[in-house]
Design a protein around this motif. Structure first.
Motif, PDB file in Angstrom:
ATOM      1  N   UNK A 128       1.850  -8.182  -2.509  1.00 19.95           N
ATOM      2  CA  UNK A 128       1.995  -6.754  -2.219  1.00 19.95           C
ATOM      3  C   UNK A 128       2.292  -5.975  -3.492  1.00 19.95           C
ATOM      4  N   UNK A 129       1.740  -4.752  -3.563  1.00 17.40           N
ATOM      5  CA  UNK A 129       2.084  -3.826  -4.634  1.00 17.40           C
ATOM      6  C   UNK A 129       1.848  -2.406  -4.150  1.00 17.40           C
ATOM      7  N   UNK A 130       2.510  -1.449  -4.774  1.00 19.28           N
ATOM      8  CA  UNK A 130       2.291  -0.034  -4.503  1.00 19.28           C
ATOM      9  C   UNK A 130       1.459   0.583  -5.624  1.00 19.28           C
ATOM     10  N   UNK A 131       0.627   1.568  -5.234  1.00 16.98           N
ATOM     11  CA  UNK A 131      -0.289   2.200  -6.187  1.00 16.98           C
ATOM     12  C   UNK A 131      -0.270   3.718  -6.022  1.00 16.98           C
ATOM     13  N   UNK A 132      -0.546   4.403  -7.106  1.00 13.52           N
ATOM     14  CA  UNK A 132      -0.830   5.837  -7.060  1.00 13.52           C
ATOM     15  C   UNK A 132      -2.327   6.016  -6.851  1.00 13.52           C
ATOM     16  N   UNK A 133      -2.683   6.753  -5.814  1.00 11.00           N
ATOM     17  CA  UNK A 133      -4.091   7.053  -5.543  1.00 11.00           C
ATOM     18  C   UNK A 133      -4.183   8.312  -4.683  1.00 11.00           C
TER      19      UNK A 133
END
Length: 374
Positions: free
Chosen positions: A173-178
């Motif tokens: 799992x990871x969080x992203x800016x999009x």
């Protein structure tokens, strides 16, 4: 030696929910957890609206964190075939970092005691429990709820059957800016050897959480190479990864995820959430189902503690039955969907079939969500 009505081992969604529910019913609860709050967890972070009415009875205000409202679903094969649908019940996007901490703060407001230590031994004797921590502290209780997640050293200690089987799954799992990713969308994308979900959280970050087999992952040197050379072969995921900016310094991962059946009661311990049975990512909503399992266990334990007119063996059998009745169909459906998605010809045929019948696809989605939990 301190005595409690209920000791809860694990402070994820199931453990926190059980602690709040039972404390509101005037029972004395103690919660053990290894990590201090708040913290991130490997999780899809989509919460079905089915659980909202029950949370309100626990005094939990989800709107206080301004979660993302989700009402649209997309499913793709790794070759790029896609189907979309409206989610009649819908849900919210909220990180485990925020949601777990929200429940934790609610528990603290009720005076629930937390001990941040590892439990190493749970002994059942004379209709009660003796719980021992790694720091050699001991506590007694009438009941123990096991909410220690997908896999724990306690599973080995309890000699649970599933722990003897080899596991083939890894979670990342990871969080992203999009900014381009739609706020109202939860998407499930297939790739060779696995599948992953995309949805926004309360911070505006996009959560990307995926499961893959070790066989597939071992073809690459690391997560970065796997994302680029395997996951990105799905054109939707390739497009996302090409433009999205990682927020975490390193992705979170969890190894040895097992989907083998588990018992809802082991050694007289009431198991909740993933400790009772790993809720398949394709069968609807693991977060809501973990909360619901805690509600089922708490209601039975509350009745026993108030009346004490039922044998413990009958109480345990009742929990086994109601757990199976509530979740068995969704778990079965999740296993079938997984088998289809991981078979490329079959998944292309299946998506083509449901695309030609909007009713069939809506019915499939309906069966992967539960009814409102009251």
């Amino acid at each position: 030696m301190e005595n409690y009505d209920v000791v809860i081992v694990g402070a994820g969604l199931a453990g926190l929910t059980a602690a709040i529910h039972l404390t509101q019913k005037k029972h004395k609860a103690l919660v053990f957890e290894k990590q201090h709050f708040p913290h991130h967890k490997v999780c899809g972070e989509y919460l079905s609206n089915e659980i909202v009415p029950y949370f309100k009875t626990l005094g939990i205000d989800l709107d206080s964190h301004k979660p993302v409202k989700i009402d649209s679903f997309q499913l793709t094969t790794h070759s790029g075939k896609s189907i979309s649908a409206h989610l009649a019940m819908g849900g919210i996007g909220i990180s485990r970092y925020a949601l777990d901490n929200l429940l934790y703060e609610r528990a603290l407001s009720l005076g629930i005691r937390f001990i941040f230590q590892t439990v190493i031994e749970i002994l059942y004797k004379k209709n009660g429990f003796l719980v021992t921590t790694g720091e050699n502290e001991t506590f007694t209780s009438k009941f123990v709820i096991g909410a220690f997640g997908k896999r724990s050293t306690l599973d080995k200690y309890l000699n649970r059957n599933f722990i003897q089987h080899k596991t083939e799954w890894l979670g990342v799992k990871s969080h992203y800016e999009d900014p381009q990713f739609p706020n109202n969308l939860v998407a499930l994308h297939n790739f060779r050897g696995g599948y992953g979900g995309l949805s926004k959280t309360e911070t505006g970050a996009v959560n990307f959480c995926y499961l893959t087999t070790y066989k597939s992952f071992r073809t690459q040197k690391n997560i970065t190479d796997f994302n680029r050379n395997v996951i990105a072969k799905n054109p939707y995921l390739g497009d996302f990864l090409s433009r999205a900016k990682p927020i975490f310094q390193e992705p979170l991962s969890i190894a040895q995820i097992s989907f083998h059946p588990k018992k809802a009661v082991e050694n007289h311990i009431f198991m909740c959430g993933d400790a009772a049975g790993l809720i398949h990512p394709l069968c609807g909503n693991g977060m809501a189902m973990a909360v619901h399992s805690a509600k089922l266990a708490s209601e039975l334990i509350d009745t026993y503690l108030v009346t004490e007119d039922q044998e413990r063996s009958r109480l345990e059998a009742a929990y086994q039955i109601i757990w199976s009745q509530t979740f068995k169909k969704r778990l079965w459906l999740g296993r079938r969907l997984q088998a289809i998605l991981l078979n490329e010809p079959l998944s292309n045929w299946a998506i083509g079939t449901v695309t030609s019948s909007s009713w069939a696809f809506r019915k499939l989605i309906e069966n992967t969500h539960g009814k409102p939990v009251l």
